[in-house]
Design an enzyme around this catalytic site. Structure first.
Site, PDB file in Angstrom:
ATOM      1  CD1 TRP A  48       1.090 -14.768 -24.115  1.00 54.05           C
ATOM      2  CD2 TRP A  48       1.395 -16.412 -23.959  1.00 54.05           C
ATOM      3  NE1 TRP A  48       0.589 -15.223 -24.819  1.00 54.05           N
ATOM      4  CE2 TRP A  48       0.085 -16.649 -24.505  1.00 54.05           C
ATOM      5  CE3 TRP A  48       2.034 -18.314 -23.158  1.00 54.05           C
ATOM      6  CZ2 TRP A  48       0.392 -17.833 -25.633  1.00 54.05           C
ATOM      7  CZ3 TRP A  48       1.259 -19.269 -23.729  1.00 54.05           C
ATOM      8  CH2 TRP A  48       0.118 -19.088 -25.113  1.00 54.05           C
ATOM      9  NE  ARG A  49      -3.156 -12.254 -25.027  1.00 53.30           N
ATOM     10  CZ  ARG A  49      -4.036 -12.729 -25.430  1.00 53.30           C
ATOM     11  NH1 ARG A  49      -5.175 -12.450 -25.260  1.00 53.30           N
ATOM     12  NH2 ARG A  49      -4.048 -12.789 -26.555  1.00 53.30           N
TER      13      ARG A  49
ATOM     14  CD  GLU B 148       4.491 -13.795 -29.491  1.00 54.01           C
ATOM     15  OE1 GLU B 148       4.115 -14.099 -31.115  1.00 54.01           O
ATOM     16  OE2 GLU B 148       3.691 -12.617 -29.005  1.00 54.01           O
TER      17      GLU B 148
ATOM     18  CD  GLN C 258       3.793 -23.564 -38.544  1.00 54.36           C
ATOM     19  OE1 GLN C 258       3.220 -24.381 -38.549  1.00 54.36           O
ATOM     20  NE2 GLN C 258       4.413 -22.741 -39.295  1.00 54.36           N
ATOM     21  CB  THR C 259       2.609 -24.401 -30.707  1.00 55.55           C
ATOM     22  OG1 THR C 259       3.888 -25.483 -31.543  1.00 55.55           O
ATOM     23  CG2 THR C 259       2.573 -25.385 -29.895  1.00 55.55           C
TER      24      THR C 259
ATOM     25  N   GLY D 159       7.595 -30.787 -31.075  1.00 57.38           N
ATOM     26  CA  GLY D 159       8.077 -30.186 -32.477  1.00 57.38           C
ATOM     27  C   GLY D 159       9.224 -29.237 -33.056  1.00 57.38           C
ATOM     28  CE1 TYR D 160       6.984 -27.560 -38.286  1.00 59.85           C
ATOM     29  CE2 TYR D 160       5.023 -28.077 -36.362  1.00 59.85           C
ATOM     30  CZ  TYR D 160       5.469 -28.170 -37.870  1.00 59.85           C
ATOM     31  OH  TYR D 160       4.472 -28.390 -38.686  1.00 59.85           O
TER      32      TYR D 160
ATOM     33  CE1 TYR E 217       2.434 -12.449 -34.544  1.00 54.88           C
ATOM     34  CE2 TYR E 217       4.325 -14.236 -34.428  1.00 54.88           C
ATOM     35  CZ  TYR E 217       3.158 -13.102 -33.757  1.00 54.88           C
ATOM     36  OH  TYR E 217       2.423 -13.483 -33.285  1.00 54.88           O
TER      37      TYR E 217
ATOM     38  CG  ASP F 157      -1.092 -13.950 -36.032  1.00 52.75           C
ATOM     39  OD1 ASP F 157      -1.754 -13.487 -36.581  1.00 52.75           O
ATOM     40  OD2 ASP F 157      -1.376 -14.637 -35.125  1.00 52.75           O
TER      41      ASP F 157
ATOM     42  CB  CYS G   3     -12.492 -13.707 -38.283  1.00 52.50           C
ATOM     43  SG  CYS G   3     -12.337 -13.059 -39.675  1.00 52.50           S
TER      44      CYS G   3
ATOM     45  CB  CYS H 161     -19.225 -11.194 -36.239  1.00 52.17           C
ATOM     46  SG  CYS H 161     -17.448  -9.871 -37.285  1.00 52.17           S
TER      47      CYS H 161
END
Length: 372
Positions: free
Chosen positions: A33-34, A46, A51-52, A90-91, A129, A147, A201, A211
């Site tokens: 998608w970028r 998005e 939830q995936t 799902g969802y 979001y 998020d 992170c 980091c």
């Protein structure tokens, strides 16, 4: 209680952004998608990412855009077609909402994805979001996104010691995120922050030694990098035993469609339901459920298989039985629709994941020969 955030001199916003974007330039994930700045494609990505896992969303993204390459194509599709493309993810409410929102955009905005926050928030299924992600990534507008990854990074770097989900802590995170977002490339900055939270992170075991922010991370200085952010203690998910009937009549199997709204809305399934305290057995549960849902009589045969499945708030064991239809014409009392179909045709219908496992096994045997 959440402590108010403050930007320590050692964590200057400009230095924070510069370090983050430098890391992103060298480590950004190559995600399908970028390659798109099309607001519709960004919106789809998005929604699929809610939830995936990213790796799972990638395959669905290609499938979705192949099936519905434009907002108009999506708006003109049948709900069953949209659910079939998203089968197994799902969802399903997000797919239903995206489908409905596409129709609203076609009618209200002439098919053009709006670039105002209040307009996006008025669409079905679009929350703070998602709206801000679309605006920053697709339109280059200065909006922060928050998020799970962003919450984790900001909580650690700025030592926000509060419980995720609490009102004060959420407000502090959003305020901090808004103060830090890069005005030059808000979309790139937001994606950098999310990638950083996913790859470096991380939850549980952050990769602090590699980091680029370790020297200014306030949680690391305080020895709390493995503690923050603090999560709410989740209650144990209840377990339910659920029956399902592979109901055979002549050379066809009966499947039913769930009502449009609610859990698994609009999907097809093998009919049945949850065992009640009054049910003496799973067979008795199935007989009762079929009578209440379809007003038909069945003879319950042998147990075909059990499927264990977990949803967000509960777990189930699905007991699937081979059955014979013995009388009565199905009525849509507890379902939206029903079909008598051949086993080979069932794959044409969108099914929940647990029922798909039953179907996969059903396709390898002849259930009509197994029923005494």
């Amino acid at each position: 209680m959440t402590q108010p955030f403050s930007v320590d001199e050692s964590v200057r916003p400009d230095a924070f952004r510069a370090s983050l974007l430098k890391w992103y330039a060298a480590n950004r994930r190559c995600l399908p998608w970028r390659a798109h700045r099309d607001p519709y494609a960004v919106w789809v990505s998005e929604v699929l990412l809610q939830q995936t896992r990213v790796d799972q969303a990638e395959s669905y993204f290609h499938r979705f855009l192949t099936a519905f390459p434009s907002l108009f194509a999506l708006s003109e599709a049948r709900q069953s077609e949209v659910l079939k493309i998203c089968e197994g993810m799902g969802y399903y409410a997000r797919a239903r909402n995206l489908h409905q929102a596409a129709k609203v955009v076609r009618e209200r905005y002439q098919g053009v994805v709006p670039d105002r926050l209040e307009d996006l928030l008025s669409l079905p299924g679009v929350g703070p979001y998602t709206a801000r992600a679309i605006l920053s990534i697709a339109f280059g507008l200065k909006h922060a996104v928050v998020d799970g990854n962003v919450k984790r990074v900001l909580s650690r770097v700025f030592n926000l010691d509060g419980e995720i989900g609490s009102g004060d802590h959420e407000k502090a995170l959003w305020n901090l995120a808004e103060s830090l977002v890069d005005s030059g490339d808000p979309g790139g900055y937001n994606q950098a922050l999310m990638d950083f939270g996913s790859l470096v992170c991380r939850p549980g075991k952050p990769k602090c030694p590699e980091c680029p922010l370790q020297s200014v991370c306030l949680a690391r200085k305080a020895g709390k990098e493995n503690i923050l952010p603090r999560k709410k203690v989740k209650p144990q998910r209840p377990h339910y035993d659920v029956s399902a009937g592979i109901i055979m009549g002549d050379d066809h199997v009966l499947i039913t469609k769930r009502f449009p709204q609610g859990l698994l809305g609009g999907l097809w399934e093998f009919p049945g339901g949850k065992k009640e305290a009054s049910d003496e057995s799973m067979e008795a549960c199935l007989t009762r459920e079929i009578d209440e849902e379809l007003a038909i009589r069945i003879r319950v045969g042998p147990l075909f298989m059990k499927v264990r499945h977990a949803y967000t708030h509960f777990r189930i064991t699905l007991h699937a039985f081979l059955c014979r239809h013995t009388g009565g014409e199905p009525q849509t009392i507890g379902c939206a629709d029903y079909r008598w179909v051949e086993v080979s045709e069932i794959r044409d219908y969108p099914f929940p994941k647990a029922d798909r496992k039953i179907l996969e096994t059903l396709e390898t045997v002849n259930p009509f020969r197994m029923m005494p």
